[in-house]
Design a protein around this motif. Sequence first.
Motif, short mmCIF file in Angstrom:
data_model
loop_
_atom_site.label_atom_id
_atom_site.label_comp_id
_atom_site.label_asym_id
_atom_site.label_seq_id
_atom_site.Cartn_x
_atom_site.Cartn_y
_atom_site.Cartn_z
N UNK A 136 0.83 -1.20 0.00
CA UNK A 136 0.00 0.00 0.00
C UNK A 136 0.87 1.26 0.00
N UNK A 137 0.47 2.25 -0.79
CA UNK A 137 1.14 3.55 -0.76
C UNK A 137 0.12 4.62 -0.41
N UNK A 138 0.59 5.80 -0.03
CA UNK A 138 -0.34 6.84 0.40
C UNK A 138 -0.28 8.10 -0.46
N UNK A 139 -1.43 8.46 -1.00
CA UNK A 139 -1.58 9.69 -1.78
C UNK A 139 -1.09 10.89 -0.98
N UNK A 140 -1.54 11.00 0.27
CA UNK A 140 -1.23 12.19 1.08
C UNK A 140 0.28 12.39 1.20
N UNK A 141 0.99 11.35 1.63
CA UNK A 141 2.43 11.51 1.85
C UNK A 141 3.18 11.74 0.54
N UNK A 142 2.83 10.96 -0.49
CA UNK A 142 3.61 11.02 -1.73
C UNK A 142 3.33 12.29 -2.53
N UNK A 143 2.12 12.87 -2.36
CA UNK A 143 1.85 14.15 -3.06
C UNK A 143 2.67 15.27 -2.44
N UNK A 195 -6.13 9.64 0.49
CA UNK A 195 -5.59 10.84 1.15
C UNK A 195 -6.49 11.45 2.21
N UNK A 196 -7.79 11.27 2.09
CA UNK A 196 -8.69 11.94 3.03
C UNK A 196 -8.43 11.52 4.47
N UNK A 197 -8.24 10.24 4.67
CA UNK A 197 -8.04 9.70 6.02
C UNK A 197 -6.75 10.27 6.63
N UNK A 198 -5.69 10.36 5.82
CA UNK A 198 -4.41 10.86 6.33
C UNK A 198 -4.47 12.37 6.57
N UNK A 199 -5.22 13.10 5.70
CA UNK A 199 -5.39 14.53 5.94
C UNK A 199 -6.01 14.74 7.31
N UNK A 200 -7.01 13.92 7.62
CA UNK A 200 -7.72 14.09 8.89
C UNK A 200 -6.82 13.78 10.08
N UNK A 201 -5.89 12.82 9.92
CA UNK A 201 -5.08 12.48 11.09
C UNK A 201 -3.77 13.27 11.16
N UNK A 202 -3.27 13.80 10.03
CA UNK A 202 -1.92 14.39 10.05
C UNK A 202 -1.85 15.87 9.73
N UNK A 203 -2.69 16.35 8.80
CA UNK A 203 -2.52 17.71 8.31
C UNK A 203 -3.00 18.74 9.32
N UNK A 204 -2.58 19.98 9.12
CA UNK A 204 -2.99 21.06 10.01
C UNK A 204 -4.05 21.91 9.31
N UNK A 205 -4.83 22.65 10.07
CA UNK A 205 -5.79 23.63 9.53
C UNK A 205 -6.63 23.07 8.40
N UNK A 206 -7.30 21.97 8.68
CA UNK A 206 -8.11 21.34 7.65
C UNK A 206 -9.42 22.10 7.48
N UNK A 207 -9.87 22.18 6.24
CA UNK A 207 -11.18 22.77 6.00
C UNK A 207 -11.84 21.95 4.93
N UNK A 208 -12.99 21.37 5.30
CA UNK A 208 -13.62 20.43 4.39
C UNK A 208 -14.94 21.00 3.91
N UNK A 209 -15.20 20.95 2.60
CA UNK A 209 -16.53 21.31 2.10
C UNK A 209 -16.87 20.36 0.95
N UNK A 210 -17.95 20.66 0.24
CA UNK A 210 -18.38 19.77 -0.84
C UNK A 210 -17.33 19.58 -1.91
N UNK A 244 5.74 21.23 5.92
CA UNK A 244 6.26 22.60 5.81
C UNK A 244 5.17 23.67 5.89
N UNK A 245 3.93 23.25 6.19
CA UNK A 245 2.86 24.23 6.36
C UNK A 245 2.28 24.75 5.04
N UNK A 246 2.78 24.28 3.91
CA UNK A 246 2.26 24.75 2.61
C UNK A 246 0.80 24.32 2.43
N UNK A 247 0.00 25.19 1.77
CA UNK A 247 -1.41 24.88 1.59
C UNK A 247 -1.64 23.99 0.37
#
Length: 376
Positions: A58-65, A94-109, A119-122
């Motif tokens: 298994x590989x991860x979209x979130x980390x590799x992007x 990636x959604x699952x990893x964003x929720x557990x690892x990323x900062x300042x998440x904002x989710x909409x439709x 590095x804090x990049x958006x």
Amino acid sequence: MSRYTYRLMATDGMARRGELTTAHGVVRTPAFMPVGTQGTVKAMYTDQVRETGADVVLGNTYHLMLRPGAERVARLGGLHHFMNWPHTILTDSGGFQVMSLAQLRKLDDIGVRFRSHLDGAEHVLTPERSIEIQGLLGADIQMQLDECIRLPASEDEVARAMRLSLHWAERSKVAFEAMGGPDKGQGLHGIVQGGDVKSLRVESARALSAMDFGGYSIGGLAVGEPQDVMLDMLETTLPELPEDKPRYLMGVGTPEDILESVARGIDMFDCVLPTRAGRHGLAYTRFGKINLKNARHADDPRPLDADSDCPAARDYSRAYLHHLVKAGEALSMMLLTWNNLAYYQSLMAGMREAISTGTFADFREETLQGWAKGDI
Ligand code: GUN
């Protein structure tokens, strides 16, 4: 080019033995997929991973992007070539990893906007961009973007996340087909959500089945609920899914979770447990878990399992492994990860054999007894 197909070969009770064909090989199911988040199964060579019996990693979209970047991996020949794993690769969306690892998440439709934990990049991840990234990586088995919420959560919150995930499932499928995934032999899974609410699980599974995915993943479990709730959700969900498609229980689990989930009809698993626990001094064996940090191993000349085919289990004493763990040596992580992945794969092979011969109930009983007896 082989299409993404699943063939059901035998059943024993609800347990299923099958084969999944991808453009990079055949996956024997029930299958355990070692986690290679960053394009590496930590502390393991790819040849070694293969030798333990793994057909897919298994590989991860979130980390590799975020690092090294999907476009770069594509320019360098795709993830199979980049990490020297010529067999099947599955990527999470990636959604699952964003929720557990990323900062300042904002989710909409539209999708999810977040700041990188590196590095804090958006960044913005939409269902379409997730599929594009998984295509750039060249993943054989791809996941829709979904929203997984922690339990306990209110029913309204669970329903909202499940319906958003259904909406994203549709968009992911359109993007996957537009990008030619099926023509490259790739498969896309819809992800069943619905938390611990049976009616929402059924609604999710039925709606996804009607969309006709290559396979179905069960998400949102092993997120804080007791094991009996998880198994109850599987018993509710699985009858709603088509029999001729693979079912993947995401992020699960302990050897016992896996045994009990196979008994209920799951075909595929991934979990960081065998690799992560291996880096923390814990060995999984036929005799249950062995904590090599414990001083009782300091003078024990026995290997973890003298009858194992895995050199890590067979050729090093518990006293030596204890010493390596205490000394913080890299080799302790390598040997224990190797042992754990080999044990997980032998458990899967044992279940496949038992299903083929109609002896799954006996296998389950003997395996549970072995764990309960301990290692003396
Ligand atoms: N890994 C473990 N659980 C989940 C889930 O619910 N969704 C996704 N995308 N990945 C997971």
